[in-house]
Structures are given as structure tokens and as C-alpha cells.
Design a protein around this motif. Structure first.
Motif, PDB file in Angstrom:
ATOM      1  N   TYR A 180      48.659 -21.570 149.568  1.00 32.69           N
ATOM      2  CA  TYR A 180      50.045 -21.328 149.946  1.00 32.69           C
ATOM      3  C   TYR A 180      50.568 -20.106 149.202  1.00 32.69           C
ATOM      4  O   TYR A 180      50.445 -20.014 147.971  1.00 32.69           O
ATOM      5  CB  TYR A 180      50.910 -22.527 149.588  1.00 32.69           C
ATOM      6  N   PRO A 190      54.384 -27.399 156.696  1.00 31.35           N
ATOM      7  CA  PRO A 190      53.233 -27.733 155.859  1.00 31.35           C
ATOM      8  C   PRO A 190      52.002 -28.089 156.685  1.00 31.35           C
ATOM      9  O   PRO A 190      52.106 -28.551 157.827  1.00 31.35           O
ATOM     10  CB  PRO A 190      53.716 -28.956 155.059  1.00 31.35           C
ATOM     11  N   LEU A 238      52.720 -30.775 150.808  1.00 31.99           N
ATOM     12  CA  LEU A 238      53.776 -29.940 150.257  1.00 31.99           C
ATOM     13  C   LEU A 238      53.294 -29.349 148.934  1.00 31.99           C
ATOM     14  O   LEU A 238      52.448 -29.933 148.256  1.00 31.99           O
ATOM     15  CB  LEU A 238      55.042 -30.761 150.024  1.00 31.99           C
TER      16      LEU A 238
END
Length: 281
Positions: A180, A190, A238
Motif C-alpha cells: 500500500y 481495500p 486495511l
């Protein structure tokens, strides 16, 4: 029961031609041989504790999450540097061997931008592409060596609300790592994975043999292909910028919609055979 299993196989065979059956049989044979070889030649003895935890999660769930793989400030700075390439606003091929594609006008994933083989234009990313720490985990998971086929920078615009449904990437063994480059929560799409579905071997065989009908990719998995309990397990990953996700992408996964902002990620396509993948040319 054995009787029921025999009947199902008979039903399948009436609809399958030899051109569909042969690659499936070859793939199953290859998977079995590699599975047995991997059990004999376990390569996880020299992993550190963090790698062992990731490997255990991979074997159990099909994916693993490693927080703080890259310092957050470095991930955000890399995002800004890579997003600058997108300002040209159109497809491009670089002489160094990278190419950029804008996904507009598609049925799903409109607003996705990708730079394939991004390490060709940002050479220091070769370290991320070939990180031995990651490949030691992947090699231990499969029991045979795997290689990077492409390092891809992907940016999803906020407008990318119609993302692809559940799917598997390929019928052959394929693995991906995701870093990410943004802080990712429910608001910016996500990565989502259904734990345990990397073991849905019969569903993959059925998809490979029969597909999904005209106009639909055979690797698409519909909600009705999974049980209600399986669908309820879907996990949205996440994490802060710099989070690493490792995934067996023969399991059911998807990118969730962008709700209120964009998201950037660095994706490594990890496959068994060496050489650059030619994707989306």
C-alpha cells in the motif's frame, strides 16, 4: 458419497471437450507433483519468526499481512513520485521497457491506471521486485522457486466504484505481493480476500473446464459459487501506507470500490517461470 461423485463426473464429461480437459489434467498433474516435492523438500527451516508467521497465515487463509514492511513516509513519497508519471493522461510506452495504460471505458475498473515494469523507469524499485525476504516465504509456500514476472504501479481513481467481483487470477499457480502506498481504509478500496478459498480446488477445475458462459471470463467467481458462510468471511485488508500483503491469487479475492478517495499500490506478479510478463500491451 461415491455414487453421487460418480454421477457428477459423468454429468461434467458430457459437456467437456478434449481441448478443455487436457490442460486441466496437465495442470492437476503438475500441482500434485509440486505438492509432493514441496513436502519432501521443505524450504522454511531458515525463515525468521516474522516470515514463519506470514507463512502460517498463508497456508491457513491464502493471504498474509505484514505491517510496516516499508516506512510510511517512504511509501507516501514513492506514491507521489509514481503518480507524477500519470499526469501525461494517456497510454505510453517507454524505451526502457515499461508501459502505462489508462483503463477507461471498461465495464468494470474504470479509472484504473497502471505502469507495467515500473522498475524499468525507476531502477531502485528492483530491490522491491526481487526482495529475497519475500521470495523466501513464497518459495517455502510452494516448495519450489518462484520469480517476479512484473512489478506494476497501480492507481485507482476515486471514480472507480464499479470494481470487478470475486475472481481468481489464473488457473496456474500465481502469487502477488501488494504494498500500500496510501493509508487504506473502507473509503478507498481495500484489497479483499475470502480466507480458505485457495483450497477450493474443485471449483477451479469446474471453472477451467466449463468457464462462465459467453462474454464472461472463466476466472470470475460469482457469489453463488461460494457458500453463505464463505462469503461472510470476506476480509477487507486495511492498513497504513507501507503495509505488505502476500496472496495466493488462486483464492477468491477482489478490489473493493473507491468510495471517497483514490488509492495507489505497488503490485508484484510472482510466477514459476522466469522472464518478463507481457500484460495489457
Amino acid at each position: 458419497s461415491r455414487r453421487r461423485h460418480t454421477r457428477v463426473v459423468s454429468d461434467w464429461s458430457s459437456d467437456v471437450c478434449s481441448s478443455d480437459l487436457l490442460p486441466t489434467v496437465v495442470q492437476l498433474r503438475e500441482d500434485l507433483i509440486e505438492h509432493l516435492r514441496g513436502r519432501r523438500n521443505r524450504t522454511d527451516a531458515n525463515l525468521d519468526e516474522r516470515q514463519r508467521r506470514a507463512l502460517a497465515q498463508l497456508r491457513r487463509d491464502g493471504y498474509a499481512v505484514i505491517e510496516n514492511y516499508m516506512p510510511r513516509d517512504e511509501a507516501l513519497a514513492l506514491r507521489d513520485r509514481l503518480e507524477a508519471f500519470l499526469e501525461e493522461g494517456k497510454d505510453k510506452d517507454w524505451p526502457e521497457g515499461a508501459w502505462m495504460r489508462f483503463w477507461d471505458g471498461r465495464g468494470y475498473d474504470q479509472g484504473v491506471r497502471r505502469i507495467y515494469h515500473v522498475d524499468k523507469i525507476v531502477p531502485e524499485l528492483a530491490k522491491a521486485k526481487h526482495d529475497r525476504w519475500i521470495f523466501d516465504i513464497v518459495d517455502a509456500y510452494y516448495g519450489v522457486p518462484f520469480h517476479s514476472g512484473a512489478l506494476v504501479f497501480q492507481h485507482n481513481l476515486q471514480s472507480n466504484a464499479n470494481t470487478r467481483t470475486y475472481h481468481l487470477d489464473s488457473f496456474i499457480k500465481e502469487f502477488k505481493s501488494f504494498i500500500y502506498l496510501d493509508d487504506v481504509d473502507e473509503g478507498n478500496g481495500p484489497f479483499a480476500y475470502v480466507p480458505g478459498t485457495h483450497r477450493k480446488h474443485l471449483l477451479r477445475i469446474k471453472k477451467q473446464l466449463f468457464g462462465n458462459g459467453e462474454g464472461e471470463a472463466p476466472t470470475t467467481v460469482f457469489p453463488e459459487d461460494m457458500t453463505e458462510d464463505e462469503r461472510a468471511l470476506e476480509t477487507n485488508v486495511l492498513g497504513k501506507a507501507g503495509t505488505l500483503i502476500l496472496a495466493d491469487v488462486r483464492g477468491m479475492h477482489r478490489g473493493t470500490p473507491q468510495k471517497d478517495r483514490s488509492r495507489s499500490v505497488l503490485v508484484n506478479y510472482i510466477v514459476k517461470h522466469e522472464g518478463d510478463l507481457q500484460i495489457d500491451r
